[in-house]
Write a protein that holds these residues in place. Structure first.
Motif, PDB file in Angstrom:
ATOM      1  N   THR A  18     -30.652  -2.879  39.805  1.00 56.98           N
ATOM      2  CA  THR A  18     -30.410  -3.014  38.365  1.00 56.98           C
ATOM      3  C   THR A  18     -31.664  -3.562  37.695  1.00 56.98           C
ATOM      4  N   ASP A  20     -32.833  -6.376  36.024  1.00 56.74           N
ATOM      5  CA  ASP A  20     -32.465  -7.770  35.782  1.00 56.74           C
ATOM      6  C   ASP A  20     -33.689  -8.500  35.245  1.00 56.74           C
ATOM      7  N   THR A  21     -33.972  -8.280  33.969  1.00 55.53           N
ATOM      8  CA  THR A  21     -35.181  -8.847  33.372  1.00 55.53           C
ATOM      9  C   THR A  21     -35.117 -10.363  33.291  1.00 55.53           C
ATOM     10  N   ARG A  23     -33.759 -12.430  35.485  1.00 54.91           N
ATOM     11  CA  ARG A  23     -34.142 -12.965  36.799  1.00 54.91           C
ATOM     12  C   ARG A  23     -35.638 -12.780  37.048  1.00 54.91           C
ATOM     13  N   TRP A 121     -37.063  -0.636  39.819  1.00 54.98           N
ATOM     14  CA  TRP A 121     -35.661  -0.838  40.189  1.00 54.98           C
ATOM     15  C   TRP A 121     -35.066   0.504  40.589  1.00 54.98           C
TER      16      TRP A 121
END
Length: 123
Positions: A18, A20-21, A23, A121
């Motif tokens: 995914t 997940d910017t 994180r 990703w």
């Protein structure tokens, strides 16, 4: 089922499934904090997209992976900045630094560095 949970977590950090910017930014900020640096002026968008394109506007591609561009600014002495870049290289997340620009201060002690990188990703 035979992969230990900690190894599976490392694999997911290497190439997540995914975007997940949050994180990603948190991981980079954690690395910067080790050097007493703070990341500023964070911009996220599709790699190769015009300036100002935000995350969530990714175009469908025929590839099995997506590419996200992230840029941010840090302020540090040169030696500290080099250590930070080395730690970014050693992190588990696959990323390519595509651009580094800097401006030196008059005292030559601290410089502002703008870093642009691409990360990937799985779709």
């Amino acid at each position: 089922n035979s992969i230990p949970p900690q190894d599976l977590d490392r694999l997911l950090r290497l190439l997540p499934d995914t975007v997940d910017t949050v994180r990603l930014i948190f991981d980079i900020d954690r690395i910067a904090a080790r050097y007493g640096m703070v990341i500023r002026t964070v911009r996220i968008g599709e790699a190769g997209a015009p300036e100002g394109t935000l995350a969530g506007t990714f175009e469908a591609q025929s590839k099995d992976y997506g590419v996200v561009s992230l840029s941010f600014t840090v302020t540090a002495p040169y030696e500290t900045f080099i250590g930070f870049i080395r730690d970014l290289e050693d992190s588990l997340r696959i990323s390519d630094i595509t651009e580094i620009t800097f401006s030196a201060s008059e005292s030559d002690e601290l410089s502002d560095y703008k870093i642009t990188l691409k990360t990937y990703w799985l779709k």
